[in-house]
Motif scaffolding. Structure first.
Motif, PDB file in Angstrom:
ATOM      1  N   GLU A  27       0.867  -1.179   0.000  1.00 57.02           N
ATOM      2  CA  GLU A  27       0.000   0.000   0.000  1.00 57.02           C
ATOM      3  C   GLU A  27       0.905   1.231   0.000  1.00 57.02           C
ATOM      4  OE1 GLU A  27      -3.372   0.048   2.581  1.00 57.02           O
ATOM      5  OE2 GLU A  27      -3.878  -2.052   2.159  1.00 57.02           O
ATOM      6  N   ASP A  28       1.215   1.678  -1.198  1.00 54.81           N
ATOM      7  CA  ASP A  28       2.210   2.717  -1.429  1.00 54.81           C
ATOM      8  C   ASP A  28       1.496   4.036  -1.742  1.00 54.81           C
ATOM      9  OD1 ASP A  28       4.197   4.361  -2.390  1.00 54.81           O
ATOM     10  OD2 ASP A  28       4.950   2.959  -3.904  1.00 54.81           O
ATOM     11  N   ALA A  29       1.635   5.008  -0.835  1.00 57.54           N
ATOM     12  CA  ALA A  29       0.904   6.280  -0.977  1.00 57.54           C
ATOM     13  C   ALA A  29       1.287   7.041  -2.249  1.00 57.54           C
ATOM     14  CB  ALA A  29       1.147   7.167   0.246  1.00 57.54           C
ATOM     15  N   TYR A  30       2.455   6.724  -2.810  1.00 57.67           N
ATOM     16  CA  TYR A  30       2.858   7.375  -4.067  1.00 57.67           C
ATOM     17  C   TYR A  30       1.826   7.100  -5.163  1.00 57.67           C
ATOM     18  CZ  TYR A  30       5.430   8.271  -8.380  1.00 57.67           C
ATOM     19  OH  TYR A  30       5.804   8.726  -9.615  1.00 57.67           O
ATOM     20  N   PHE A  31       1.260   5.880  -5.136  1.00 58.53           N
ATOM     21  CA  PHE A  31       0.298   5.514  -6.180  1.00 58.53           C
ATOM     22  C   PHE A  31      -1.094   6.006  -5.805  1.00 58.53           C
ATOM     23  CE2 PHE A  31       3.820   2.802  -7.447  1.00 58.53           C
ATOM     24  CZ  PHE A  31       3.851   3.079  -8.813  1.00 58.53           C
TER      25      PHE A  31
END
Ligand code: SAH
Length: 348
Positions: free
Chosen positions: A111-115
């Motif tokens: 769960e990568d906030a960049y995406f």
């Protein structure tokens, strides 16, 4: 009813009660398992034939905001090298996969906030434009319903989100307090309502798991009726709180695959990487127990080692996209073949 009678009942009616699930799991024996696998293979062949579907897995980021106790890419693991693939690299992975014959791309990540929605929808639209005949599958964890809707509207078709374990208190022993079984289940419900083909699933032999927990998972999956169910053995990772815990077994994973095939005859059932990682012919054994999907790795080879969910995770050989010839031989060795096409679920 003894175990074999329960398997017969499941074969006939596709359902068991909570108590019966516990008994069929706890009462298993090698003979009962052989009978189960025979029925599961027969069921799978009747619906899907000899074809085994392939999906190209692109592990596009190992950044994760979550801290799941079992997972090697958890936030608190300071020992791994973090990476995220650029859009161009992801597109190049898809192109290579397309050439090899893949018609489903699975984008999985932490769960990568960049995406953000904007970045993910851009990416999905690009893949959709270039590969109109392919299915796009996402596996990026828990998001808001509006976010799932935006991803669907951009052209994603499928979403994999294992429920991990249905039981709230068992879930709480595997995850930090901010994560809840009920929220994960609500996400699956939203995904299904929106129109995604969904995949749920659980780890077999995760710490503290009992037959009661597995029985609840089976009842939940029966009710959810997902298009795909991903299960694989829990495998410890040295840099997690579960480092010293025992791994799930091949034997119980195969048995659960067989039970799932009889409960939901048309479900797509992958023989997962974790199964192939605990035993050199684990995936073949999975297919022979009722599975019908394999997900080889399309990620750039120099990044694969960094997407280490658990110890000893396979990423080359028959597990990799380049190893497709090997995979083809392995499938032919058990009387099956690799199917071409998107491989949509018959379970609409
Ligand atoms: N962030 C995404 C993808 C998670 S990784 C999501 O939340 O869905 C995909 C799956 O790998 C997880 O759902 C989990 O069931 C499995 N997994 C993680 N760690 C594992 C381990 N140590 N052993 C076996 N399976 C594991």
């Amino acid at each position: 009813m003894d175990t074999r009678e329960l398997i017969g009942k499941l074969h006939q009616t596709h359902a068991l009660t909570f108590e019966e699930w516990i008994r069929v799991i706890e009462g298993r024996s090698p003979d009962a398992a052989d009978e189960l696998f025979r029925l599961a293979r027969e069921t799978c062949l009747a619906h899907y034939g000899r074809g085994v579907y392939i999906r190209g897995l692109i592990e596009f980021t190992n950044y994760c905001r979550n801290d799941c106790y079992y997972c090697g890419i958890r936030k608190s693991n300071g020992k791994i090298r973090r990476y995220r693939l650029t859009e161009d690299v992801i597109l190049a992975c898809c192109r290579q996969g397309y050439e090899l014959g893949f018609r489903t791309f699975v984008l999985q990540g932490g769960e990568d906030a960049y995406f953000t929605d904007a970045r993910l929808t851009d990416l999905i639209r690009r893949i959709r434009r270039e590969f109109p005949d392919c299915a796009i599958t996402l596996s990026v964890g828990e998001r808001e319903r509006a976010s799932y809707q935006a991803l669907f509207d951009a052209g994603a078709d499928r979403y994999l989100l294992r429920h991990e374990t249905y039981d709230e208190s068992h879930y709480a022993r595997l995850h930090p307090a901010c994560l809840h079984a009920a929220h994960r289940q609500a996400c699956l419900r939203d995904l299904k309502d929106i129109g995604f083909q969904v995949g749920a699933g659980f780890m077999v032999g995760s710490p503290y798991q009992t037959a009661e927990h597995l029985a609840r998972d089976m009842l939940y999956l029966k009710e959810l009726d997902p298009h795909m169910i991903g299960i694989g053995p829990f495998i410890p990772h040295r840099d997690t709180p579960f480092a010293g815990k025992p791994a799930g077994t091949l034997e119980l994973t195969l048995y659960m695959l067989g039970l799932l095939r009889l409960m939901l005859p048309k479900v797509l059932l992958p023989a997962t990487t974790a199964l192939g990682s605990i035993c050199s012919d684990g995936r073949e054994q999975g297919i022979l127990a009722g599975a019908n999907v394999i997900m080889p790795n399309l990620s750039p080879p120099d990044r694969r080692g960094d997407y280490a969910l658990y110890e000893g995770k396979l990423s080359s050989g028959a597990e990799s996209a380049e190893g497709l010839a090997d995979l083809r031989r392995r499938m032919e060795g058990i009387g099956r073949r690799i199917a071409v096409g998107r491989g949509d679920s018959l379970n609409q």
